[in-house]
Design an enzyme around this catalytic site. Structure first.
Site, PDB file in Angstrom:
ATOM      1  N   LYS A  22       0.807  -1.227   0.000  1.00 11.68           N
ATOM      2  CA  LYS A  22       0.000   0.000   0.000  1.00 11.68           C
ATOM      3  C   LYS A  22       0.844   1.284   0.000  1.00 11.68           C
ATOM      4  CE  LYS A  22      -4.182  -1.855   2.109  1.00 11.68           C
ATOM      5  NZ  LYS A  22      -5.207  -1.676   3.134  1.00 11.68           N
ATOM      6  N   ASP A  78     -10.222   2.590   2.373  1.00 13.48           N
ATOM      7  CA  ASP A  78     -10.345   1.849   3.636  1.00 13.48           C
ATOM      8  C   ASP A  78     -11.183   2.596   4.679  1.00 13.48           C
ATOM      9  OD1 ASP A  78      -8.865  -0.394   2.851  1.00 13.48           O
ATOM     10  OD2 ASP A  78      -6.971   0.566   3.357  1.00 13.48           O
TER      11      ASP A  78
END
Ligand code: ATR
Length: 274
Positions: free
Chosen positions: A69, A105
């Protein structure tokens, strides 16, 4: 689903990632919505060359998961405001050769909480953990109207750095380090403690009493020790399955440029929750 030479390619990139539920979710959405996309998984040993491969092969977009990420944040051409504040990218969209990075997220958890009837507005929240998963969630809490966010972490210094960083990045003063406060409206676990084990991520269970809800981003087991403790105290609980489903739904909206109707939410959750 009819796959042809024109079908748009989507994938999740991570390592390990073969176990991921994302292909199931995204292919379900394409099937339901009648979109010409196929979603698979890539498991490279490093992120080197991935951005270029997406461009060269004309892949429409990818989700990025651990451990890539942060590499993804550094590899895209354009970083969304939310991804910049969150410090990571979990969704890359290929806009005609320009890679745009998003973080879904935090908003994924927001939608999951909303779907479960848990509000963030005006709330005093305890966030357990100060790692990579905590940051997008903290950014979401600020954006979604939390009044105060207290970060509790095993390594206190890390919590202090995160609180300081967040206050600066999102220009606020709502973030602080846990210093013995007793009562919270919401408790959210962002650590890995309790994943596949019986360990409880909160050392002082009495902090749960009086909370409206306790949320764990872990989805295996479905009820962590933290959630079981909260449930036994009559507090509403929510596990990480919804966050997983909704971060994917938001990513899917970025890939396709279309909203996913709420009528598919429950089915999408069930797909992940099987
Ligand atoms: P992620 O990106 O998944 O958040 P991370 O950045 O390694 O992963 O962060 C993991 C979080 O879980 C951290 O808050 C970590 O606490 P430390 O900062 O003290 O390392 C927390 N964590 C992991 N294992 C833990 C344990 N056994 N007890 C308490 N906290 C733990």
């Amino acid at each position: 689903m009819k796959i042809s030479g024109y079908t748009n390619v989507l994938a999740v990139v991570g390592n390990p990632v073969r176990h991921s539920l994302s292909p199931k979710l995204h292919n379900f959405l394409s099937e339901k919505l009648g979109r010409d996309y196929v979603y698979t998984a890539f498991e490279p040993s490093s992120f080197d060359g991935v951005a270029q491969a997406i461009k060269t092969l004309g892949i429409r977009g990818v989700n990025v998961t651990a451990p890539f990420k942060y590499d993804a944040l550094a590899s895209v051409d354009v970083v969304s405001e939310n991804a910049r504040c969150s410090g990571s990218v979990n969704t890359i969209v290929n806009e005609g050769g320009t890679l745009v990075g998003y973080s879904t997220d935090g908003e994924g958890l927001y939608l999951s909480m909303k779907h479960a009837g848990i509000s963030t507005i005006g709330k005093k929240v305890m966030v357990l953990g100060a790692g990579g998963a905590a940051k997008p969630i903290c950014v979401m809490l600020k954006n979604r109207g939390a009044d105060k966010v207290v970060i509790k972490n095993r390594t206190e210094k890390r919590a202090a750095l995160l609180a300081e960083d967040l206050n600066r990045i999102v220009n606020t003063d709502i973030f602080s380090v846990y210093s013995g406060e007793k009562s919270f409206d919401l408790i959210i676990n962002t650590t890995s403690v309790g994943m596949g084990t019986q360990e409880c991520s909160l050392d002082d269970i009495s902090l749960i009493s009086g909370a409206e809800a306790v949320v764990d981003i872990i989805y295996y087991p479905k009820k962590t020790a933290l959630l079981r403790a909260a449930e036994s105290m009559g507090v509403k609980i929510l596990n990480g399955i919804g966050m997983l489903a909704f971060q994917g739904i938001i990513a899917y909206e970025y890939f396709t440029g279309e909203k996913v109707s709420e009528e598919y939410y429950t089915e999408a959750l069930n797909i992940i929750d099987e």
